[in-house]
Design a protein around this motif. Sequence first.
Motif, PDB file in Angstrom:
ATOM      1  N   SER A 809       0.663  -1.172  -0.040  1.00 35.08           N
ATOM      2  CA  SER A 809       0.022  -0.013  -0.096  1.00 35.08           C
ATOM      3  C   SER A 809       0.712   1.261   0.160  1.00 35.08           C
ATOM      4  CB  SER A 809      -0.935   0.083   1.247  1.00 35.08           C
ATOM      5  OG  SER A 809      -0.276   0.027   2.403  1.00 35.08           O
ATOM      6  N   MET A 810       1.860   1.131   0.870  1.00 29.94           N
ATOM      7  CA  MET A 810       2.816   2.264   0.636  1.00 29.94           C
ATOM      8  C   MET A 810       3.520   2.582  -0.620  1.00 29.94           C
ATOM      9  SD  MET A 810       2.769   3.817   3.722  1.00 29.94           S
ATOM     10  CE  MET A 810       0.708   3.190   3.420  1.00 29.94           C
ATOM     11  N   LEU A 811       3.815   1.496  -1.260  1.00 34.78           N
ATOM     12  CA  LEU A 811       4.409   1.416  -2.625  1.00 34.78           C
ATOM     13  C   LEU A 811       3.416   2.207  -3.682  1.00 34.78           C
ATOM     14  CD1 LEU A 811       6.037  -2.101  -3.170  1.00 34.78           C
ATOM     15  CD2 LEU A 811       7.315   0.293  -3.047  1.00 34.78           C
ATOM     16  N   ILE A 812       2.017   1.909  -3.476  1.00 34.17           N
ATOM     17  CA  ILE A 812       1.162   2.377  -4.187  1.00 34.17           C
ATOM     18  C   ILE A 812       0.989   4.003  -3.871  1.00 34.17           C
ATOM     19  CG2 ILE A 812      -1.587   2.643  -4.760  1.00 34.17           C
ATOM     20  CD1 ILE A 812      -1.639  -0.611  -4.107  1.00 34.17           C
ATOM     21  N   PHE A 813       1.180   4.276  -2.695  1.00 35.50           N
ATOM     22  CA  PHE A 813       1.082   5.584  -2.003  1.00 35.50           C
ATOM     23  C   PHE A 813       2.277   6.269  -2.819  1.00 35.50           C
ATOM     24  CE2 PHE A 813       1.748   8.989   1.126  1.00 35.50           C
ATOM     25  CZ  PHE A 813       0.412   9.548   1.253  1.00 35.50           C
ATOM     26  N   PHE A 814       3.123   5.714  -2.733  1.00 36.92           N
ATOM     27  CA  PHE A 814       4.527   6.784  -3.256  1.00 36.92           C
ATOM     28  C   PHE A 814       4.376   6.703  -4.770  1.00 36.92           C
ATOM     29  CE2 PHE A 814       6.999   5.395   0.590  1.00 36.92           C
ATOM     30  CZ  PHE A 814       7.167   6.711   1.099  1.00 36.92           C
ATOM     31  N   ILE A 815       3.958   5.635  -5.462  1.00 38.20           N
ATOM     32  CA  ILE A 815       3.662   5.909  -6.931  1.00 38.20           C
ATOM     33  C   ILE A 815       2.778   6.860  -7.204  1.00 38.20           C
ATOM     34  CG2 ILE A 815       2.739   4.495  -9.100  1.00 38.20           C
ATOM     35  CD1 ILE A 815       4.046   1.950  -7.641  1.00 38.20           C
ATOM     36  N   VAL A 816       1.514   6.857  -6.489  1.00 40.00           N
ATOM     37  CA  VAL A 816       0.520   7.720  -6.817  1.00 40.00           C
ATOM     38  C   VAL A 816       1.062   9.437  -6.701  1.00 40.00           C
ATOM     39  CG1 VAL A 816      -1.438   8.726  -5.824  1.00 40.00           C
ATOM     40  CG2 VAL A 816      -1.294   6.320  -6.337  1.00 40.00           C
ATOM     41  N   GLU A 836      -5.750  16.016  -8.617  1.00 41.09           N
ATOM     42  CA  GLU A 836      -5.525  15.613  -7.217  1.00 41.09           C
ATOM     43  C   GLU A 836      -6.535  14.749  -6.366  1.00 41.09           C
ATOM     44  OE1 GLU A 836      -4.492  18.441  -3.254  1.00 41.09           O
ATOM     45  OE2 GLU A 836      -4.654  19.457  -5.181  1.00 41.09           O
ATOM     46  N   VAL A 837      -7.739  14.916  -7.174  1.00 40.91           N
ATOM     47  CA  VAL A 837      -8.767  14.129  -6.706  1.00 40.91           C
ATOM     48  C   VAL A 837      -8.572  12.456  -7.043  1.00 40.91           C
ATOM     49  CG1 VAL A 837     -11.259  13.407  -7.188  1.00 40.91           C
ATOM     50  CG2 VAL A 837     -10.559  15.646  -7.063  1.00 40.91           C
ATOM     51  N   ILE A 838      -7.959  12.451  -8.328  1.00 36.02           N
ATOM     52  CA  ILE A 838      -7.417  10.848  -8.556  1.00 36.02           C
ATOM     53  C   ILE A 838      -6.557  10.414  -7.827  1.00 36.02           C
ATOM     54  CG2 ILE A 838      -6.442   9.637 -10.731  1.00 36.02           C
ATOM     55  CD1 ILE A 838      -7.950  11.282 -12.464  1.00 36.02           C
ATOM     56  N   ALA A 839      -5.593  11.373  -7.405  1.00 33.31           N
ATOM     57  CA  ALA A 839      -4.548  10.870  -6.538  1.00 33.31           C
ATOM     58  C   ALA A 839      -4.941  10.560  -5.349  1.00 33.31           C
ATOM     59  CB  ALA A 839      -3.668  12.191  -6.494  1.00 33.31           C
ATOM     60  N   ILE A 840      -5.958  11.360  -4.673  1.00 33.12           N
ATOM     61  CA  ILE A 840      -6.294  11.082  -3.335  1.00 33.12           C
ATOM     62  C   ILE A 840      -7.231   9.769  -3.330  1.00 33.12           C
ATOM     63  CG2 ILE A 840      -8.375  11.820  -1.579  1.00 33.12           C
ATOM     64  CD1 ILE A 840      -7.513  14.787  -2.364  1.00 33.12           C
ATOM     65  N   LEU A 841      -8.023   9.439  -4.369  1.00 31.17           N
ATOM     66  CA  LEU A 841      -8.884   8.233  -4.302  1.00 31.17           C
ATOM     67  C   LEU A 841      -7.924   7.077  -4.604  1.00 31.17           C
ATOM     68  CD1 LEU A 841     -11.825   9.507  -6.713  1.00 31.17           C
ATOM     69  CD2 LEU A 841     -12.047   9.160  -4.071  1.00 31.17           C
ATOM     70  N   ALA A 842      -6.910   6.983  -5.599  1.00 31.22           N
ATOM     71  CA  ALA A 842      -6.047   6.119  -5.744  1.00 31.22           C
ATOM     72  C   ALA A 842      -5.380   5.708  -4.459  1.00 31.22           C
ATOM     73  CB  ALA A 842      -5.028   6.433  -6.926  1.00 31.22           C
ATOM     74  N   ALA A 843      -4.788   6.671  -3.763  1.00 28.76           N
ATOM     75  CA  ALA A 843      -4.051   6.225  -2.527  1.00 28.76           C
ATOM     76  C   ALA A 843      -5.010   5.778  -1.466  1.00 28.76           C
ATOM     77  CB  ALA A 843      -3.191   7.567  -2.004  1.00 28.76           C
ATOM     78  N   SER A 844      -6.151   6.175  -1.317  1.00 31.82           N
ATOM     79  CA  SER A 844      -7.320   5.738  -0.425  1.00 31.82           C
ATOM     80  C   SER A 844      -7.645   4.339  -0.596  1.00 31.82           C
ATOM     81  CB  SER A 844      -8.357   6.747  -0.225  1.00 31.82           C
ATOM     82  OG  SER A 844      -7.933   8.154  -0.009  1.00 31.82           O
TER      83      SER A 844
END
Length: 994
Positions: A809-816, A836-844
């Motif tokens: 999940s942290m890898l996904i967070f960093f990639i996002v 920014e919305v896409i980034a927030i949704l993807a990380a979440s």
Amino acid sequence: MTSYSCCLILLLFTWNTSAYGPNQRAQKKGDIILGGLFPIHFGVAAKDQDLKSRPESVECIRYNFRGFRWLQAMIFAIEEINSSPTLLPNMTLGYRIFDTCNTVSKALEATLSFVAQNKIDSLNLDEFCNCSEHIPSTIAVVGATGSGISTAVANLLGLFYIPQVSYASSSRLLSNKNQFKSFLRTIPNDEHQATAMADIIEYFRWNWVGTIAADDDYGRPGIEKFREEAEERDICIDFSELISQYSDEEEIQQVVEVIQNSTARVIVVFSSGPDLEPLIKEIVRRNITGKIWLASEAWASSSLIAMPEFFRVIGSTIGFALKAGQIPGFREFLQKVHPKKSTNNGFAKEFWEETFNCYLPDGSKNSPASASFHKGHEEGLGAGNGTSAFRPPCTGDENITSVETPYMDYTHLRISYNVYLAVYSIAHALQDIYTCTPGKGLFTNGSCADIKKVEAWQVLKHLRHLNFTNNMGEQVDFDEFGDLVGNYSIINWHLSPEDGSVVFEEVGHYNVYAKKGERLFINENKILWGGFSKEVPFSNCSRDCLPGTRKGIIEGEPTCCFECVDCPDGEYSDETDASACDKCPEDYWSNENHTSCIPKQIEFLAWTEPFGIALTLFAVLGIFLTSFVLGVFTKFRNTPIVKATNRELSYLLLFSLLCCFSSSLFFIGEPQNWTCRLRQPAFGISFVLCISCILVKTNRVLLVFEAKIPTSLHRKWWGLNLQFLLVFLCTFVQIVICVIWLYTAPPSSYRNHELEDEIIFITCHEGSLMALGFLIGYTCLLAAICFFFAFKSRKLPENFNEAKFITFSMLIFFIVWISFIPAYASTYGKFVSAVEVIAILAASFGLLACIFFNKVYIILFKPSRNTIEEVRCSTAAHAFKVAARATLRRSNVSRKRSNSLGGSTGSTPSSSISSKSNHEDPFPLPACAERQRQQQRGCKQKVSFGSGTVTLSLSFEEPQKNAMANRNAKRRNSLEAQNSDDSLMRHRALLPLQ
């Protein structure tokens, strides 16, 4: 010496009066004498003066009926004043009136008569000269007509401060009081007329004109003023010519050639009728039609020009006329004229002869030499008709009303009324002297002039301070320049359907008292162009530019000659012939035709657009899934899986994920100041809360598994209070960052006009990109620390092993968020919020899926794995794996040491290590642990354990060098087995913490 001067002056006076015999003046005695200068004739006969004999006075020709009517107006006003009981009572006004013949020389002859008489009176020569018929001095002069003539007269009269009140000289040069000290007038200054001409041209949207002016002090200043006004209005002048009634034929033809070849249809003429007449005759001869003539008041109503035979050429004339006045009783006075009755008027005899085309038997003009004359005059002059044949004698019984002449045209009294007003102005100045109270006068110490011995300069002083009301109820007072401000009527020449004569139709007026822009009024419905057309003629160098275009300069051409250029984007022109395109307001953009501005398209990440709807649905889906997981964890809160994942922190983590999904909704919709200030802090704080929970949770499990046997201190130190405290501290740092940001540089709604011309992007101005960087940077820092701990704890027991999912999940967070930085910097407008919305949704979604979906799957679909036995088995198995790895590692180390002591490598020893606990195990291990087997590379291990005892057996073969080495190895292996047993006890002690 005195006798010589007397003789000289008398000689001059005698010569002057000899040139003006009894039939060449109008004269009447009185207490006070007024002089008069009128154009009874249009000009003088050309005569070659070879000076072989004494030069004779030139003969005046071409009788002017209107000039005689103006003379009659002066006589009528004087007789009316003499009969008035209130104005100058007990005083009689006399007059001496001369014919100027519309020439400077004749006007100066008459003026010398006035000056000479005044000079004789000033010398007091009565004791030397026995003058039986003494004529009083002329204290004021009414006249002259033309501006050029008045200029010459004013220069002479000004030397003796004799007031001159002109009724028709309108040149603006005469307003110069330094040069013309004693000049006043009852006609408006030409400066207003030139401005009015320019206003008319601007009104009809003409910009390409020609100008013609009389080569005198009337035409030149008038056309010069017009040029100044035209330049201010972007009116171009194609040609400018000077004319004169004395111009030769070649000069006239040259001017006509210019007019004929010019593309300008409007011609502005500042001239008198006599000066213009030769030019008009040549234009008529060549039949040059289609021109529009803009006439000054000097010829706008001239009967010399306004003739039916000229109408086809100058029928499209628009001119200025003075405001008409009313003179009660004047009509009857004009009808009473008769040679036998008008004994004081020496011009009546010639008038009678010219009117009825006859001669009086006792008159001297019975030859055809006096019968050649025409119509016309400056400011509307007229002439009679004559023939070259001998005239019949006059009977004296002719009826003046039976003949139509300009003399009887009293329908519009303009110049005549100005003459009437001039006489009354002088009379009222004399009345002020007559009624002056000593001590309140205008002279030294308030003294008054003596009316019986009044001098010209005293009358001039009172004229400058004159203020009275005329018979029309209007206030009359001369300004500092000696002018009366008046209005103009605008006339258009029509052809009368009754008799075919030219009539002057009033089609508007010009009010000089009104504000600029409101002075001109024209009734276009009354105007006939060319006598019949209602369509306004075109007189422009270039065709009008349509709305949406502007005028472009053509190199080498006047500014009025242009090409039409389309307005650029963002600019418009809503009028024809626009000089420049106007910029649209900030929130507007030009339409397709550039004729108007329309509101710019406003763009933001709206709720209703497909992209906004999709993002909203994903955010709602995330909220729903998070709520579902929270519901599952709440329902199964007492199950081992939920307990083992730190139930309270999981609740807080799920709440933070709800906030993360919800914060994305603040980025959708029209940005407002409050949403701009809320969305970034909400996103930043929500993610930091989420990452903080994961960090504390991961770090707690790692520390417990790597620590020795947990004591009560460990349990206290790692209790819920400390965990929540750490989460709060981590989140509080982010809150401080947000507070500082909002205080120092708060974000706000921003309308961006610069990205695209036709679109306004409503975005949030973040206030400080550095603050935004700190917010995201701090979040990423916590995520990096969390990633480190998760990676380090990747080998924990399976039931505790969230680490690999957290790592993922942290890898996904960093990639996002690494991808977010270039995407955020390269996008603009509404896509910034979308990124920014896409980034927030993807990380979440990455955090929610990686951390919780596996547990929800076990809870809902694999309940057999959600038991305490399964959890303990995993924990015990992990403990023995750790012990086995530690034992094997240390065995290898001791073997290497034994080999280093000198033992041989040929034997294969067998080692057996046993360790027994000296205390009972409070947590019996399940039987399933006995079935656990682990195969290690290069070794064979057997794990068995009962109540309170753990036995670890390791078998391997290696050469034995000596017995001492074997004993040392056994001792070390026994110690390592003890350490392994301690590790097992530590993991058993961990279970109550779950």
